[in-house]
Design a protein around this motif. Structure first.
Motif, PDB file in Angstrom:
ATOM      1  N   GLU B   7      -7.770  -4.101  36.943  1.00  0.00           N
ATOM      2  CA  GLU B   7      -7.145  -2.788  37.466  1.00  0.00           C
ATOM      3  C   GLU B   7      -7.595  -1.635  36.519  1.00  0.00           C
ATOM      4  OE1 GLU B   7      -2.923  -3.262  38.189  1.00  0.00           O
ATOM      5  OE2 GLU B   7      -3.481  -4.944  39.494  1.00  0.00           O
ATOM      6  N   ARG B  12      -9.566   6.252  40.505  1.00  0.00           N
ATOM      7  CA  ARG B  12     -10.192   6.800  41.677  1.00  0.00           C
ATOM      8  C   ARG B  12     -11.248   7.736  41.261  1.00  0.00           C
ATOM      9  NH1 ARG B  12      -7.217   6.396  46.569  1.00  0.00           N
ATOM     10  NH2 ARG B  12      -5.764   4.970  46.044  1.00  0.00           N
ATOM     11  N   ARG B 242     -12.540  -0.833  64.858  1.00  0.00           N
ATOM     12  CA  ARG B 242     -11.769  -1.404  65.871  1.00  0.00           C
ATOM     13  C   ARG B 242     -11.511  -2.855  65.666  1.00  0.00           C
ATOM     14  NH1 ARG B 242     -13.746   2.104  70.580  1.00  0.00           N
ATOM     15  NH2 ARG B 242     -12.177   3.521  70.643  1.00  0.00           N
ATOM     16  N   ALA B 243     -12.430  -3.475  65.328  1.00  0.00           N
ATOM     17  CA  ALA B 243     -12.293  -5.026  65.101  1.00  0.00           C
ATOM     18  C   ALA B 243     -11.213  -5.297  63.911  1.00  0.00           C
ATOM     19  CB  ALA B 243     -13.712  -5.619  64.526  1.00  0.00           C
ATOM     20  N   ARG B 244     -10.959  -4.396  63.131  1.00  0.00           N
ATOM     21  CA  ARG B 244     -10.021  -4.571  61.988  1.00  0.00           C
ATOM     22  C   ARG B 244      -8.586  -4.196  62.434  1.00  0.00           C
ATOM     23  NH1 ARG B 244     -12.610  -0.488  58.374  1.00  0.00           N
ATOM     24  NH2 ARG B 244     -14.815  -1.010  59.090  1.00  0.00           N
ATOM     25  N   GLY B 245      -8.629  -3.989  63.960  1.00  0.00           N
ATOM     26  CA  GLY B 245      -7.222  -3.862  64.279  1.00  0.00           C
ATOM     27  C   GLY B 245      -6.671  -2.379  64.003  1.00  0.00           C
ATOM     28  N   LEU B 246      -7.514  -1.437  63.799  1.00  0.00           N
ATOM     29  CA  LEU B 246      -6.907  -0.079  63.526  1.00  0.00           C
ATOM     30  C   LEU B 246      -6.324   0.574  64.735  1.00  0.00           C
ATOM     31  CD1 LEU B 246      -9.543   1.387  60.852  1.00  0.00           C
ATOM     32  CD2 LEU B 246      -7.414   0.029  60.442  1.00  0.00           C
TER      33      LEU B 246
ATOM     34  N   ALA D  86      -6.086  -3.541  71.192  1.00  0.00           N
ATOM     35  CA  ALA D  86      -6.000  -2.672  69.990  1.00  0.00           C
ATOM     36  C   ALA D  86      -4.631  -2.819  69.322  1.00  0.00           C
ATOM     37  CB  ALA D  86      -6.075  -1.169  70.131  1.00  0.00           C
ATOM     38  N   ARG D  90      -6.719  -7.391  68.000  1.00  0.00           N
ATOM     39  CA  ARG D  90      -8.096  -7.095  66.834  1.00  0.00           C
ATOM     40  C   ARG D  90      -7.271  -7.041  65.403  1.00  0.00           C
ATOM     41  NH1 ARG D  90     -10.505  -2.407  69.975  1.00  0.00           N
ATOM     42  NH2 ARG D  90     -11.208  -3.880  72.032  1.00  0.00           N
ATOM     43  N   GLY D  91      -7.512  -7.763  64.645  1.00  0.00           N
ATOM     44  CA  GLY D  91      -6.925  -7.585  63.093  1.00  0.00           C
ATOM     45  C   GLY D  91      -5.735  -8.367  63.050  1.00  0.00           C
ATOM     46  N   ARG D  92      -4.941  -8.504  64.369  1.00  0.00           N
ATOM     47  CA  ARG D  92      -3.694  -8.957  64.095  1.00  0.00           C
ATOM     48  C   ARG D  92      -3.353 -10.550  64.623  1.00  0.00           C
ATOM     49  NH1 ARG D  92      -3.205  -3.796  65.113  1.00  0.00           N
ATOM     50  NH2 ARG D  92      -1.727  -2.707  63.939  1.00  0.00           N
ATOM     51  N   LEU D  96     -12.396 -10.269  62.449  1.00  0.00           N
ATOM     52  CA  LEU D  96     -13.857 -10.556  62.666  1.00  0.00           C
ATOM     53  C   LEU D  96     -14.500 -10.057  61.181  1.00  0.00           C
ATOM     54  CD1 LEU D  96     -16.213 -11.100  64.412  1.00  0.00           C
ATOM     55  CD2 LEU D  96     -16.292  -8.723  64.873  1.00  0.00           C
ATOM     56  N   GLN D 114     -11.081   2.420  52.967  1.00  0.00           N
ATOM     57  CA  GLN D 114     -11.122   1.744  54.284  1.00  0.00           C
ATOM     58  C   GLN D 114     -10.153   0.467  54.135  1.00  0.00           C
ATOM     59  OE1 GLN D 114     -14.804   1.702  56.761  1.00  0.00           O
ATOM     60  NE2 GLN D 114     -15.727   3.177  55.172  1.00  0.00           N
ATOM     61  N   GLU D 116      -7.733   0.409  52.049  1.00  0.00           N
ATOM     62  CA  GLU D 116      -6.300   0.846  52.047  1.00  0.00           C
ATOM     63  C   GLU D 116      -5.821   1.192  53.445  1.00  0.00           C
ATOM     64  OE1 GLU D 116      -5.885   4.002  49.152  1.00  0.00           O
ATOM     65  OE2 GLU D 116      -6.921   2.754  47.857  1.00  0.00           O
ATOM     66  N   GLU D 117      -6.932   1.757  54.149  1.00  0.00           N
ATOM     67  CA  GLU D 117      -6.462   1.979  55.637  1.00  0.00           C
ATOM     68  C   GLU D 117      -5.880   0.839  56.220  1.00  0.00           C
ATOM     69  OE1 GLU D 117      -9.550   3.230  58.069  1.00  0.00           O
ATOM     70  OE2 GLU D 117      -8.300   4.644  59.069  1.00  0.00           O
ATOM     71  N   THR D 118      -6.906  -0.322  56.357  1.00  0.00           N
ATOM     72  CA  THR D 118      -6.612  -1.464  57.031  1.00  0.00           C
ATOM     73  C   THR D 118      -5.230  -2.020  56.657  1.00  0.00           C
ATOM     74  OG1 THR D 118      -8.945  -1.757  57.003  1.00  0.00           O
ATOM     75  CG2 THR D 118      -7.642  -3.509  57.620  1.00  0.00           C
ATOM     76  N   ALA D 121      -2.582  -0.186  58.053  1.00  0.00           N
ATOM     77  CA  ALA D 121      -2.435  -0.600  59.606  1.00  0.00           C
ATOM     78  C   ALA D 121      -1.970  -1.891  60.133  1.00  0.00           C
ATOM     79  CB  ALA D 121      -3.802  -0.341  60.123  1.00  0.00           C
ATOM     80  N   LEU D 122      -2.196  -2.693  58.841  1.00  0.00           N
ATOM     81  CA  LEU D 122      -1.984  -4.192  59.273  1.00  0.00           C
ATOM     82  C   LEU D 122      -0.757  -4.701  58.510  1.00  0.00           C
ATOM     83  CD1 LEU D 122      -5.357  -5.856  59.818  1.00  0.00           C
ATOM     84  CD2 LEU D 122      -4.068  -4.933  61.465  1.00  0.00           C
ATOM     85  N   ARG D 131      -3.136   0.634  46.603  1.00  0.00           N
ATOM     86  CA  ARG D 131      -4.313   0.678  45.791  1.00  0.00           C
ATOM     87  C   ARG D 131      -4.163  -0.842  45.087  1.00  0.00           C
ATOM     88  NH1 ARG D 131      -9.104   3.061  45.309  1.00  0.00           N
ATOM     89  NH2 ARG D 131     -10.270   2.282  43.340  1.00  0.00           N
ATOM     90  N   ARG D 132      -3.119  -1.080  44.582  1.00  0.00           N
ATOM     91  CA  ARG D 132      -3.020  -2.371  43.939  1.00  0.00           C
ATOM     92  C   ARG D 132      -3.329  -3.429  45.117  1.00  0.00           C
ATOM     93  NH1 ARG D 132       0.113  -4.281  39.710  1.00  0.00           N
ATOM     94  NH2 ARG D 132       1.057  -2.307  39.400  1.00  0.00           N
ATOM     95  N   LEU D 167     -11.966  -7.098  54.118  1.00  0.00           N
ATOM     96  CA  LEU D 167     -11.239  -6.440  55.272  1.00  0.00           C
ATOM     97  C   LEU D 167     -10.746  -7.502  56.405  1.00  0.00           C
ATOM     98  CD1 LEU D 167     -13.653  -3.454  55.703  1.00  0.00           C
ATOM     99  CD2 LEU D 167     -11.264  -3.591  55.032  1.00  0.00           C
TER     100      LEU D 167
END
Ligand SMILES: Nc1ncnc2c1ncn2[C@@H]1O[C@H](COP(=O)(O)OP(=O)(O)OP(=O)(O)O)[C@@H](O)[C@H]1O
Ligand SMILES: Nc1ncnc2c1ncn2[C@@H]1O[C@H](COP(=O)(O)OP(=O)(O)OP(=O)(O)O)[C@@H](O)[C@H]1O
Ligand SMILES: [Mg+2]
Ligand SMILES: [Mg+2]
Lengths: 288, 340, 235, 324, 513
Positions: B7, B12, B242-246, D86, D90-92, D96, D114, D116-118, D121-122, D131-132, D167
């Motif tokens: 960590e 950043r 998309r595949a990640r489910g966003l 969607a 996917r993801g849930r 993949l 990317q 963090e975004e995922t 979202a999930l 971040r952690r 991811l």
């Protein structure tokens, strides 16, 4: 597998797509035919003034009506389209080709070449378009070619910048490495791998330039520097129809307006189809 | 699972200030020769043009004035000197802060600019904001449903708008909003009969011109965003997202738009000249007391001091716009860098 | 000299080696990825390069292919030190080395059908007339059947694309071949087939090979010697 | 046997090509995946493995058509609308690890962003914790935290692979599809990664399953419960990993050839080339390359008891039924 | 204001009709009288020694009475009005008059109309209350020139006359004071409470500068403006609006085609005569001007006291053809005539962007074609047109009311041929030259009338210009004031034109509040 029930995954609308491509193609063909063939064949005088036939609404004799000095609007639209298309297409073509080449060259060489070329572009861009246009047109006799020159010379800059930045972004892709190692020269790399990728961007600029050039011409006319206002160009026709519109007469605006827009949309449609063809992945469908 | 050790290193990534500053510095160095070239160019072109400063200065009275009279005025105005002398005089004076007197405005150029510049900037900035925000939003929506009704209508409208002169749009806007609806004032900076300038009045008078100028600039932003996003939507990174489910929004804004907006960022810089041209017309139609409207007059009346000052301003705007868009571009696409 | 000699070179001309001499390279001058690495490849020799992921193998491969300018050190190709990198390298030097890149998806121009992808180096070096014969021959060797050649990269599987990339690397008959994890995503049968292709080519042309990979069993079976990356990965 | 996480029946995918031709990338695939199970899908390049995975996520290109059915948790995946896919697939439900990981990352954003975004979202990770959590998620796939702020093009092939795995692990999906998750990794990392995948499958309280598409037979042997062999768009054999890699080995001649091609074994490719998927023969697609082929092979063998072959290397009945 | 726009309630504090906003198309270059502002009177901010009333008759303003003219016509003596103050409170005196005229005549002053004061030899103040002008030569219309505004010496003398702040922030004795000039947007005025003629009833007066006709019409309709000048086709649209009235100002503003002496075809007397009767002036008036105008047969409008009765020409195509036939211009295959190998064709230029001129030019060309003369219309700016004026026809405009000398001398004198925009047709007729000289110098009305009759008759015999129309200037104004009249107007629309020439005399209708 004939009995298998296949589901399509893509949202394809092939039927409307073909319809639209053919619509665009037919329109463009019709326009070209009209502007190339009708005027020389018809031998009519689109300037013929007849004050007694002032502002007649559309009728059999004058399908598009007449303007405020009694000239036939259909005839003037066809003649106008001829000049405007010439201005629009030539200016758009020149601007796009120049812009694409300059932008691609700057980015492909990079470094100081890029910096200096782009500062030259900035220098050019700094003089307000209309101003440069005014000067160019003012230095020559009023006419079509100075107008084309003034529009083309002031409008390649956006294209150059867009092409440059796209090429810059492409330049570091791994497939460029592959091309270099395959012996491609800078020129070949640009022409074969980079330019085709930015062509859709340049093509969009070109399509947008066509109507823009047509109206730019009329802006110059408005300032007294473009084509003479009695000469039929679509820009002039639309421009001079303004006051008729305020007085409630719609036809002097509507028809030239349609003549301006429909070919543009058709060209845009064809450009969309072309983009789809050259785009490696696009398979959804044709857009305007 | 994660260790404290790792960590410590996760500070950043900071913005690349160094390369950005270097690029800005290089641009600043280049600005001087560009400005010299542009002003001299404008002097030269204006001088070669058939426009006559004396005729412009004298207006209609000049049409019947005697030649002797006109010659005298020519000498008084100093426009009988050779081009290089005039340019050099202007340059040296300008470097000491004296921008000369405008023969069109009959005012010191510095005053003209001080009075009008702000209004032009206000108009152009609001218009640009409208164009960028609206263009981007519409572009994303249209790209999402390619070939959908929104896409078709908006694209057709965009090409139509590109074919519609700004005069026309202005007139239509006045006709509709001021005449038919009576909701917005038709022109001027304040109500014609009022002498005081209040923010409220300016705001309501700004709406139409800024909207017209913004909308006339919209097609490029809209179509480039649409094309960029549509292309990006077909590529593997979006497939990955998309595949990640966003969610659809994240996919559109965070991935497709992020990769597809690069041409649009370039446009921010390269549309500045068009914006100036548009402002020029819109200011005329709406009697907006900005500086762009003076450009054509300054040019056709060969008002050298004003023309030179306006050119310097336009050049600065263009250079700044391009610098801004190149910086944004470098930030948005790390592969491009800050090399220009 | 755009064309490699067809006959195998003899080791007698000691100048004909590919030499990486104390190369230091990377993407940040302060923290280079590759530090003072030296490697020599004799003609006809196959060297395997093994190392942990992220240690800089691909970077070194790019340096060797004159695609990445090192911070220090020199690359000598057939006795001639490289003076330029990327476009500034003379074409003869660039094309003396064929490269199969690690990620086929990224290293293929998405708008070129596989046939053009393979033919591109020939066209770029002005040897258009050889295209039909050479492309057909290579496609057969790497196992790309007719219809696939007309497809664009996104229409074929990753393995099929990798075969095309190998064909592209071979098309100019390079004297040196660099295969960066060429078989990483290929099944055993295809791996064996492609390795056979490379070996056949080397036997015919006497080319030297630098095979980068992780699979020590494979590399040991394939190469004359394998080199293990000494330095630990940078992070 | 526990309830199936994934159940695939007669799944077929074909691509419409120019000139009204079709490429049959997957034909009539049927198999089940039980909770806690790991299935390794192997096969020659171009046989349709990735397409099969994409079909389960509804991520096929626009010219693709599907048939058959595939359900996860009772939810039909094929033909589900974009919205359902969607929001809840996917993801849930299905995650993949894509095959070309670098190409599937958005090039203009850092890996950390990317991730963090995922996460956002999930999972319900609060903003401060992102971040952690991203560091932790990266750690799971052995992606070094110091590289989180790098852009995809600044990663080595192996790093990109690890990023993609990280991811895919975020959503804790019941079904994980890992398409060549070990390319570009050295042996230690391969082991670490597949162990992590296995652990992920075993951990799930509700039962998770792993479909690993791989050419790395060593890795498959390490974690897989069963192995499915695909050839020319069809699944030709499904067998227990133990018997497949050990004794008596695979039954299908093709699978045997595949194993024999390993560098540690014969290192010889299967002779001949796979047929073009646009123009498949009526009978057994492997017949042309098979040394056991007879006239019988001109008719297509049915898929029964985990095998589709007229002339298997051993009697299928001697093995326990492999599929659910 | 009579504004219907709710937004303009902000005009604040003023009663109905006490503020007026009008839209105009022209903007002065400067507001300094020393540089030519308001030289024809009605400058709002300033007064001249004399002023013109509604019938264009001279009346005293800053002078207490009309001037005394000496027998030889060389000395003009003005007694000044007493007790007049500039709006800054400083008194007006003879030295301001002397300062104003001397400064204008000074070579360093960039005043382009100073040649109008060419006749002045000297001006001096005798005592505080009298100024005396001495002339170089007798100049009958001189008194007309002294409507030009008087600037305050105590302010203007301290500044650079060409660039000083006085050029944009002037101070005068007039009915209004300037409150703001935002170039390109508007000029606003406030009533001068200490005006010597009494404080105007319209307390606030704003001129919005809107160059585009269509925009002006739209803003007028939107209620943003109380009045505006409009071209005929747009004014037509307000006919049905009960709340607005259209005022048509009679003018001296003519449109004419120059038939240059340097053009082989246009200089031919038969061609000139034929064109003169081939044009259908009445149709032009009806269709192009929507009836707002009159056919023109010379610079002097029909109906003026200076007009020579009997010089009207009727449209007669047959006679035109006959004249051409007789003169040897024979029609060719395409209908265009030729004589001695010279085709009857010449170009006709008009100022681009000027709709009215364009339409006149097109109509003229089409009429000419019927008579077998081919005229090719071309558009350009004055920069393009001017060098071609010797050989190419131009659709010109002009006309100054007041004295007939004002425009006829410049238009027709042969010695002024090619001098700027004077005598654009290179007209050369000794009889006319002589008559013009006579009219200019003679002090007797009858003699002058005879001289100008000669000029007009000569123009029938040898029409070097084809005069087409005299144009009414149309102003559409809210019907909320009494006392709106129009003057006879010149070609240029200065600030002085329009019903607001005497806005200081307007009274709000039905003083409600
Ligand atoms: N363009 C780049 N910019 C910055 N860093 C980079 C770039 N490319 C690679 N790196 C970094 O350099 C290091 C070495 O990368 P390289 O690709 O050479 O590794 P590798 O040995 O090939 O690894 P792998 O086996 O995973 O492919 C890695 O840490 C990687 O993140
Ligand atoms: N978009 C497409 N259009 C047409 N054919 C396609 C398309 N995508 C894939 N294919 C074909 O479908 C077949 C299966 O491809 P897939 O990517 O599933 O192979 P794979 O088994 O994953 O192979 P690899 O091991 O090489 O990744 C291939 O023969 C390929 O050529
Ligand atoms: Mg690597
Ligand atoms: Mg695959």
């Amino acid at each position: 597998m004939a009995d298998t029930l296949w589901r399509s995954t893509g949202r394809t609308r092939r039927s409307t797509r073909t319809v639209r491509i053919s619509f665009s193609a037919v329109t463009v063909a019709a326009v070209v035919l009209a502007v190339l063939i009708v005027p020389p064949l018809a031998q009519l005088d689109e300037q013929a003034v007849d004050l007694s036939k002032k502002l007649l609404p559309p009728s059999w004799e004058h399908p598009f009506g007449t303007d405020d000095v009694g000239r036939d609007l259909l005839l003037r639209c066809v003649y106008g389209l001829r000049i405007s298309l010439l201005v629009g297409l030539v200016a758009a073509l020149v601007a796009t080709v120049v812009g694409t080449l300059v932008g691609a060259a700057a980015a492909a060489f990079g470094g100081w070449t890029d910096r200096i070329v782009m500062r030259l572009v900035d220098t050019f861009a700094s003089v307000p378009h209309l101003l440069l246009g005014i000067f160019i047109v003012a230095m020559f006799r009023p006419g079509v070619w100075p107008v084309i020159a003034s529009v083309a010379l002031t409008h390649w800059l956006s294209t150059a910048r867009i092409v440059r930045s796209e090429v810059l972004s492409l330049r570091s892709r791994p497939f460029v490495d592959a091309a270099i190692s395959g012996g491609a020269s800078r020129l070949r790399l640009t022409a074969r791998h980079l330019l085709p990728s930015v062509l859709p961007q340049a093509g969009l600029a070109a399509v947008l330039m066509v109507p823009h050039a047509m109206w730019h011409e009329s802006a110059l006319s408005f300032l007294g520097l473009g084509l003479p206002t009695h000469q039929a160009s679509l820009g002039n026709l639309v421009q001079s129809a303004r006051s008729s519109l305020l007085a409630g007469d719609w036809w002097p605006t509507l028809f030239p307006g349609l003549f301006l827009i429909i070919p543009t949309l058709a060209i845009a449609g064809l450009a969309g189809a072309w983009r789809e063809r050259i785009n490696p992945r696009r398979r959804s469908e044709l857009m305007l | 699972m994660s260790t404290g050790l790792i960590e410590g290193k996760t500070a950043r990534r900071r913005l690349p200030w160094g390369p950005m500053a270097r690029m800005a510095g290089r641009r600043a160095l280049f600005a001087a020769p560009v400005l010299l070239a542009v002003t001299f160019g404008v002097f030269a072109v204006a001088d070669a043009s058939p426009f006559d400063p004396v005729k412009a200065y004298t207006g209609t009275a000049g049409l019947t004035a005697s030649q002797e009279n006109l010659d005298q005025i020519r000498a008084n105005l100093g426009v009988d000197q050779p081009l290089t002398t005039r340019w050099w005089n202007w340059l040296t004076a300008a470097l000491t802060g004296d921008f000369g007197d405008s023969s069109v405005m009959r005012q010191p150029v510095a005053d003209v600019i001080a009075e009008r510049m702000g209004w032009s900037v206000l108009l152009a900035a609001s218009a640009f904001l409208i164009a960028i925000v609206l263009g981007t939003a519409l572009g994303v929506l249209a790209a999402r449903r390619q070939g959908g009704w929104l896409d078709r209508c908006a694209s057709a409208a965009a090409y139509t708008l590109e074919a519609a002169p700004a005069f026309w749009l202005g007139l239509l806007a006045i006709w509709f909003f001021a005449l038919e609806l009576g909701v917005l004032p038709a022109g001027g900076l304040t109500d014609t009969a009022s002498d005081v300038i209040t923010p409220g009045q300016v705001a309501s008078h700004l709406v139409l011109p800024a909207a017209v100028l913004g909308i006339s600039q919209l097609p490029w932003f809209f179509l480039y965003v649409r094309q960029g996003v549509a292309d990006a939507l077909d590529e593997d990174p979006v497939r990955g997202a998309r595949a990640r489910g966003l969610s659809e929004t994240s996919v559109l804004l965070g991935h497709a738009l992020r990769s597809g907006m690069l041409p649009m960022l370039t446009l921010i810089g390269s549309r500045v000249p068009e914006l100036i041209t548009g402002a020029l017309l819109v200011e005329t139609v709406f009697s907006w007391p900005g500086i762009a409207a003076a450009t054509v007059e300054a040019a056709t009346s060969v008002d050298f001091p004003l023309l030179a000052a306006l050119t310097v301003l336009a050049t600065t705007a263009v250079l700044l716009g391009n610098l801004l868009s190149d910086l944004l571009y470098g930030l948005a696409d790390p592969r491009v860098g800050f090399d220009g | 000299m755009t064309r490699a000699p067809a006959a195998p070179r003899t080791t007698a001309r000691s100048a004909t080696v590919l030499e990486l001499d104390t190369i230091t390279a990377g993407y940040d001058r302060l923290r280079p990825v590759v530090r003072e690495v030296s490697l020599t490849l004799a003609p006809g020799e196959a060297v395997g390069l093994l190392g942990p992921s992220g240690c800089g193998k691909s970077t070194l491969a790019k340096v060797a292919a004159l695609l990445h300018r090192p911070y220090a050190g020199r690359v000598v190709i057939d006795g001639e030190p490289a003076r330029g990198w990327r476009h500034t390298a003379p074409r003869a030097q660039r094309t003396a080395i064929g490269v199969v890149f690690q990620q086929p998806r990224m290293s293929a121009d998405p708008r070129l059908p596989l046939r053009d992808l393979i033919a591109e180096p020939l066209r770029a070096t002005g040897r258009r007339d050889e295209v039909p014969a050479r492309v057909g021959e290579l496609a057969d060797t790497v196992g790309l059947t007719g219809e696939l050649l007309g497809r664009r990269p996104h229409e074929v599987s990753d393995g099929q694309l990798q075969r095309a990339c190998l064909a592209r690397a071979l098309v100019l008959r390079p004297r040196w071949l660099i295969c960066d994890e060429m078989t990483a995503m290929l099944d055993a049968s295809t791996t064996a087939a492609l390795v056979a292709v490379v070996e056949e080519y080397r036997a015919a042309e006497g080319a030297g090979l630098l095979a980068v990979g992780h699979d020590s069993i494979l590399l040991e079976r394939w190469c004359d010697r394998t080199v293990h990356w000494q330095t630990p990965p940078t992070d | 046997m526990t309830a199936a996480v994934l159940s695939v029946r007669d799944l077929s995918v074909r691509f419409r090509m120019r000139g009204d031709r079709h490429v049959a990338a997957v034909t009539g695939a049927s198999f089940d995946l039980a909770a806690g199970e790991c299935l390794a899908l192997v096969g020659e390049s171009g046989c349709g493995k990735s397409v099969l995975a994409s079909a389960l996520l509804g991520l096929l290109p626009g010219n693709a058509q599907t048939a058959g059915s595939a359900t996860v948790d009772g939810l039909e995946l094929l033909g589900a609308d974009e919205r359902t896919l969607a929001r809840s697939v996917r993801g849930r439900r299905v995650a993949l690890v894509p095959q070309s990981p670098a190409a599937h990352l958005t090039p203009v954003r850092t890996v950390g962003a990317q991730l963090e975004e995922t996460l956002r979202a999930l999972t319900a990770t609060p903003r401060r914790e992102l971040r952690r959590a991203a560091v932790a998620a990266a750690e799971r796939a052995a992606f070094p935290a110091s590289h989180l702020d790098r852009y995809p093009h600044e990663l080595s092939g192996g790093l990109a692979q690890r990023a993609a795995t990280a991811l895919a692990l975020i959503g804790d999906a019941p079904l994980l599809l890992a398409d060549e998750p070990t390319t570009g990794l050295d042996r230690d990392l391969v082991n670490r990664t597949v162990d992590e995948l296995r652990r992920h499958t075993d951990d799930g309280a509700t039962g998770r399953a792993l479909l690993m598409i791989t050419h790395d037979l060593a890795a498959a042997e390490r974690i897989a419960d069963r192995v499915a062999v695909m050839y020319a768009g069809r699944i030709v054999e499904i067998a227990e990993a133990r018997t497949f890699f050990g004794e008596p080995g695979p039954l299908h001649p093709y699978a045997r050839g595949l194993l024999a091609a390993l560098p540690e074994r014969d290192f010889t490719p299967i002779p001949g080339m796979p047929p073009e998927l646009g123009d498949l023969p009526d009978g057994c697609a492997f017949a042309a390359r098979c040394d056991r082929a007879t006239g019988l092979c001109a008719t297509r063998p049915d898929f029964a008891s985990g095998l589709a072959c007229h002339h298997p290397a051993a009697v299928p009945g001697e093995r326990s039924a492999a599929h659910a | 204001a009579g504004c219907s726009n709710p937004e303009s309630g902000a005009s604040g504090g003023q009663g109905e009709g006490e503020s007026a906003v009008v839209g105009i198309a022209y903007e002065p270059e400067s507001l300094s009288p020393l540089l030519g502002f308001g030289k024809d009177g009605n400058s709002k901010i300033f007064d001249g020694l004399l002023a013109l009333d509604g019938d264009m008759a001279l009346k005293p303003a800053l002078a207490a009475a009309l001037p005394e003219v000496s027998e030889d016509g060389l000395t003009y003596t003005y007694k000044l009005r007493q007790g007049v103050k500039f709006s800054d409170g400083k008194p007006f005196s003879a030295k301001d008059v002397v300062f104003t005229y001397r400064t204008i005549l000074d070579a360093k002053t960039n005043n382009a109309s100073k040649s109008e004061l060419d006749a002045i030899k000297d001006i001096r103040a005798t005592g505080d209350g009298t100024v005396v002008f001495t002339l170089k030569y007798p100049y009958a219309p001189f008194a007309q020139r002294t409507v030009l505004p008087i600037a305050p010496e105590h302010i203007a003398a301290k500044q650079d006359v060409n660039t000083g702040p006085f050029t944009t922030k002037p101070i005068g004795t007039g009915p209004y004071t300037l409150t703001g000039w935002s170039k390109g947007e508007k000029i606003s005025f406030k009533a001068n409470p200490s005006y010597w003629g009494g404080e105007p009833k319209v307390k606030k007066f704003t001129m919005a500068i809107i160059k585009d006709d269509d925009v002006r019409a739209t803003r007028l309709r939107a209620g943003d403006l109380d009045g505006a000048i409009l071209p005929p086709n747009l004014a037509e649209g307000f006919k049905s609006d009960k709340a607005k009235k259209t005022h048509a100002a009679k003018t001296y503003d003519y449109r004419t085609v120059t038939l240059p002496g340097g053009n082989k075809v246009a200089k031919d007397q038969a061609v000139r005569q034929a064109l003169d009767i081939a044009v259908d002036r009445q149709t032009m008036v009806d269709q192009i001007l929507e009836g707002a105008g009159k056919p023109a047969y010379g610079p002097v409008p029909t109906g003026s006291e200076w007009f020579t009765e009997g010089t009207e020409r009727t449209h007669d195509l047959e006679r035109a053809k006959k004249i051409l036939d007789d003169a040897g211009w024979k029609p060719g295959k395409d209908g265009i005539r030729a004589k001695d190998g010279v085709r009857a064709e010449f170009p006709l230029w008009y100022l681009s962007g000027d709709r009215l001129r364009q339409d006149h030019a097109l109509a003229y060309a089409s009429d000419a074609k019927k008579a077998g003369i081919s005229i090719k219309t071309q558009a350009g700016t004055w920069e393009v047109i001017q060098p071609r004026m010797k050989t190419d026809a131009v659709l010109a405009g002009g006309g100054a009311p007041g004295d007939p000398d004002f425009d006829q001398y410049l238009l027709l004198t042969s010695s002024l041929a090619g001098d700027g925009f004077n005598n654009m047709a290179w007209y050369d007729n000794p009889v006319v030259d002589k008559a013009l000289e006579k009219g200019r110098e003679s002090g007797k009305k009858a003699e002058r009338k005879a001289a100008y009759d000669t000029v007009q008759r000569e123009l029938v015999k040898n029409p070097g210009y084809t005069f087409l129309t005299h144009i009414d200037h149309l102003y559409v104004v809210d019907d909320s004031w009494d006392g709106l009249t129009t003057q006879i107007e010149p070609h240029d629309h200065g600030l002085a034109s329009g019903p607001w020439w005497n806005v200081e005399d307007w009274t709000p209708k039905g003083t409600k509040k």
